[in-house]
Write an enzyme that holds these catalytic residues in place. Structure first.
Site, PDB file in Angstrom:
ATOM      1  N   LYS A 109       0.819  -1.214   0.000  1.00 56.71           N
ATOM      2  CA  LYS A 109       0.000   0.000   0.000  1.00 56.71           C
ATOM      3  C   LYS A 109       0.847   1.255   0.000  1.00 56.71           C
ATOM      4  O   LYS A 109       0.459   2.288   0.529  1.00 56.71           O
ATOM      5  CB  LYS A 109      -0.949  -0.007   1.200  1.00 56.71           C
ATOM      6  CG  LYS A 109      -1.931  -1.147   1.065  1.00 56.71           C
ATOM      7  CD  LYS A 109      -3.000  -1.151   2.117  1.00 56.71           C
ATOM      8  CE  LYS A 109      -3.981  -2.281   1.789  1.00 56.71           C
ATOM      9  NZ  LYS A 109      -4.912  -2.516   2.873  1.00 56.71           N
ATOM     10  N   ASN A 110       2.005   1.172  -0.616  1.00 61.82           N
ATOM     11  CA  ASN A 110       2.910   2.309  -0.648  1.00 61.82           C
ATOM     12  C   ASN A 110       2.688   3.089  -1.945  1.00 61.82           C
ATOM     13  O   ASN A 110       2.810   2.537  -3.043  1.00 61.82           O
ATOM     14  CB  ASN A 110       4.338   1.759  -0.524  1.00 61.82           C
ATOM     15  CG  ASN A 110       5.393   2.771  -0.848  1.00 61.82           C
ATOM     16  OD1 ASN A 110       5.380   3.353  -1.915  1.00 61.82           O
ATOM     17  ND2 ASN A 110       6.320   2.973   0.058  1.00 61.82           N
TER      18      ASN A 110
END
Lengths: 331, 503
Positions: A109-110
């Site tokens: 989720k970067n």
């Protein structure tokens, strides 16, 4: 090789948090040193192979450092022969995609990692017909793998939508429908997959569906609603398709047909479950919306009656909402 | 003794299992939904009927209060523990595991400072001075070229980023409004000195395109960075506070944001593609509220081209029937941070509906002369004439159930707040749980006093908040649903910079 040897011509610049630092973080020593060299070559605007290596090293510690990514792209650009914006050497693109996959594994989720992939592939996507099209296929497979781990990863879906809409290939759009269907067979509540269905059938535009396609989509949605009428996702999809068609031609025949279909789902639900259909709040809510589209006195009365029941008995958490809807239905 | 509190407790605890989610076929989504409900269930206890030793345990944890030898059955906001937790960045170095926040220092500062401000417990002036100089150290110009402008980066030596700039400016606005005159003027001076640089940098982040003959414009988060609706919100929030918003920045932005509304009714991060999401919906709505406030020809979200009915319907279904908190997307799990992202959206929706009905009823346009701070001042004043029954608050959600989720499920008994009981506390969730709690207590609630006027720092600004249980000590200061700093701070900063010339 040691950092001090690779950068023996460089004086590292330590982090400067001002005279009264707060929010200090106890950095691991290796990171602190690497970051100090990075600051130094960044300031010199050195775009070199060793700079590329150093950025990769630092990103392992903190892949959320957007400045490091930004600098890495500047290096890629300076070291590549391409002339267009974001046109990097093919081997560099492949290598960086691998770096992203490696870093992405533990950080699905970067923002930065996903954006780097986008940036790497922008040129290829825009030149799909005469370029390295296989990269796009591989990218879609990579994303499918990530979605296999987390079927609702927002970043992965956004990236997939970007790849497909930027490439804009009819075949890819077509194949995507099968991919979506597979996901919905696995989990009919995957709202991201429903959203993808809207995106694909509309080819990333706001032009309404042709009547024929709309019918097909409604039929598809009905089969999913019969599986589980409690599921919000297909109801929102259904309602949006109906409203889109209604806005287009205000076709009452169509509205009547839809009402029959909803009745069909309702009866199916009651026979299968022997439960009160009013417990199925999304079913009732969409029914109310379509009755409102029909708009004759009888339909409005019915809509009001249902809204009242939701308010008082079945959906009390949205009691204020139903009160408001009732007052609107009354005109 | 059947008190009003007992009534609420039994309504909200006993028998609510009938509002648990239902399904006919079991999938990954339903499995994790069921386990989340089960995880919350033990927290939804009926306190008056607890045995004495359990009550004593809760007193020991601070969740219940003992008054004159009697235990009150009302759940407490753990003020002191949250204050202690939110002060951590200012008391000792953070462990190495915080390394990923190395590029988000202004965020750590904003999350904790805003939490403390809502709790009426800002740090001492000395610490505030350190914060101002640390934020100053995060400011960077583009390639050291002043003409291209600059902004606040994640920490010293990083390039400017829209999100960290938003966090830094919000933090400085909070400090600017505090009662310590020295640090307050430090913050104001810092903001003043960066206005022009920020403006120039923002212009360089514009990503224009022509579509269907219309100009549309998104903003990049940073140079050579991603474009999404977060950036538009971050840019406009800062520009509005510092009075540097103008037609050149607004051009095409509304058209871009409106295209992010999806078939579901909520907004996604990018036009025509991404899924409706609580966070992006908040950003899109807040950005549009600021545009509506700026442009005299627009009175409400519907004037921008938003399908407000669809938006409203999407928002109201985000509240979970059993848990009471909000989810961020359809068929996803409750998460305490959406108490604000969706809670703020509900609040703005209330403001917008109120505003548009007012305009409909007053075609003379007498309201158009109201200062353009999204009519917030008027909203609080007029709240009793809200469209919705005010007894349980004027917002289109169950405010009490939302508050119950925050108080019972999101509080860590050691201080700090969290996503859900099985998740660890963090600064981010602390900030947004508290912000959501504040918005649901105050926005469209009845008549808070002296909102826009100067209110001493020590005094709570509201005595008529909407509350889950009647406990004055659980009342937070009102947050502004658009900027998410205290209403009082926002209005003060806006009025300060309104006196300055527009660039």
């Amino acid at each position: 090789m040691l950092l001090t040897e690779i950068f023996n011509d460089i004086t590292p610049i330590p982090q400067d948090d001002g005279p009264n630092p707060i929010c200090q973080i106890d950095y691991p020593q290796e990171f602190d040193m690497a970051q100090s060299y990075l600051r130094a070559i960044l300031q010199k605007k050195e775009y070199s192979e060793r700079a590329l290596q150093l950025t990769a090293y630092c990103l392992q510690f903190n892949p959320a450092n957007y400045t490091t990514w930004w600098y890495r792209r500047q290096c890629l650009s300076a070291l590549s022969e391409g002339h267009s914006e974001n046109e990097y050497d093919h081997t560099r693109v492949v290598k960086d995609l691998m770096l992203c996959s490696k870093l992405g594994g533990g950080n699905p989720k970067n923002y930065q990692i996903w954006f780097h992939r986008r940036n790497l592939l922008e040129y290829t996507c825009k030149n799909y017909e005469n370029g390295n099209g296989y990269l796009i296929q591989e990218e879609l497979e990579y994303i499918a793998e990530v979605l296999n781990q987390d079927a609702k990863n927002y970043h992965a879906w956004s990236h997939r939508q970007w790849v497909i809409s930027t490439t804009n290939s009819e075949t890819i759009y077509k194949n995507e429908l099968q991919f979506i269907d597979k996901l919905l067979q696995k989990d009919v509540r995957n709202n991201s997959a429903w959203n993808q269905r809207w995106f694909v059938t509309h080819c990333a535009s706001k032009s309404p569906l042709a009547m024929e396609t709309a019918q097909q989509e409604l039929e598809y949605t009905l089969t999913k609603l019969k599986l589980d009428a409690y599921n919000e996702s297909p109801w929102r999809y259904l309602l949006a398709i109906i409203k889109e068609q209604y806005r287009l031609n205000k076709n009452m025949e169509f509205v009547n047909q839809v009402l029959e279909w909803i009745q069909e789902v309702k009866v199916h639900f009651e026979t299968e479950t022997k439960r009160d259909w009013m417990t199925c709040i999304h079913l009732v809510a969409v029914y109310i919306d379509v009755l409102e589209l029909k708009g004759d006195a009888e339909s409005m009365d019915l809509a009001l009656e249902y809204a009242g029941k939701l308010e008082t008995v079945y959906d009390p958490i949205r009691k204020k909402y139903w009160k408001l809807r009732s007052s609107q239905l009354r005109g | 003794m059947a008190s009003a509190e007992d009534d609420i407790q039994s309504r909200y605890s006993a028998g609510t299992t009938r509002y648990k989610s239902k399904h006919l076929i079991s999938t990954e989504s339903t499995r994790i939904q069921t386990s989340t409900e089960n995880e919350c269930q033990p927290f939804f206890i009926h306190i008056p009927s607890l045995d004495p030793s359990s009550k004593a345990d809760l007193v020991r944890l601070g969740m219940l209060k003992e008054k004159n030898g009697e235990i009150s059955p009302i759940i407490q906001l753990l003020r002191e523990k949250h204050v202690k937790y939110a002060n951590r960045p200012y008391t000792s170095p953070l462990p190495g595991s915080y390394i990923s926040l190395d590029s988000s220092k202004p965020w750590i500062i904003y999350w904790t400072l805003h939490s403390l401000d809502l709790l009426d417990a800002l740090p001492e002036e000395e610490d505030l001075c350190k914060i101002v100089s640390s934020l100053e150290a995060c400011f960077a110009t583009i390639q050291c070229n002043e003409k291209e402008g600059g902004g606040f980066g994640g920490s010293n030596g990083q390039i400017p980023h829209c999100a960290t700039t938003y966090a830094a400016v919000n933090a400085l606005s909070i400090i600017a409004g505090c009662s310590h005159s020295k640090v307050s003027s430090m913050a104001i001076e810092l903001l003043e000195s960066k206005r022009e640089l920020l403006y120039n940098w923002y212009l360089s982040l514009r990503e224009e395109r022509i579509e269907d003959g219309a100009l549309k414009c998104g903003y990049r988060m940073h140079h050579n960075g991603e474009v999404d609706v977060r950036a538009t919100y971050c840019v406009f929030s800062v520009c509005r506070l510092l009075n540097i918003l103008n037609a050149d920045l607004i051009k095409g932005a509304m058209e871009h944001v409106v295209d992010c509304q999806t078939y579901e009714g909520g907004f996604g991060g990018e036009p025509f593609t991404t899924e409706a999401h609580g966070g992006y919906t908040f950003c899109a709505m807040a950005a549009l509220m600021i545009i509506v406030g700026y442009r005299k020809d627009l009175n409400a979200l519907s004037d921008c081209g938003v399908d407000v009915d669809a938006l409203r319907d999407w928002i109201v279904y985000r509240q979970m029937g059993y848990e009471g908190g909000f989810q961020g997307r359809a068929n996803k799990l409750v998460d305490g941070c959406y108490s604000f992202w969706v809670g703020g959206a509900v609040a703005m929706l209330g403001v917008d509906m109120h505003q548009s009905s007012t305009f409909r009823n007053h075609d003379s346009g007498i309201y158009s002369e109201i200062p353009d701070d999204i009519g917030m001042q008027r909203l609080y004043d007029d709240a009793t004439s809200s469209l919705i029954d005010c007894e349980e608050g004027g917002l289109l959600c169950d405010q009490k159930l939302l508050q119950r989720y925050v108080l019972l499920c999101a509080q860590d008994v050691n201080g700090g707040l969290r996503d859900k009981p099985s998740k660890p506390r963090d600064f981010y969730h602390t900030c947004y749980n508290l912000s959501g709690l504040s918005a649901s207590q105050h926005v469209l609630s009845s008549k808070p006093k002296n909102l826009g006027k100067s209110v001493g720092d020590g005094k709570l600004e509201n005595d008529e908040a909407t509350m889950y249980e009647n406990e004055p000590e659980n009342i937070l200061h009102p947050t502004h649903p658009v900027y998410n700093i205290r209403v009082h701070r926002a209005l003060q900063v806006i009025s300060h910079f309104q006196k300055l010339e527009q660039l």
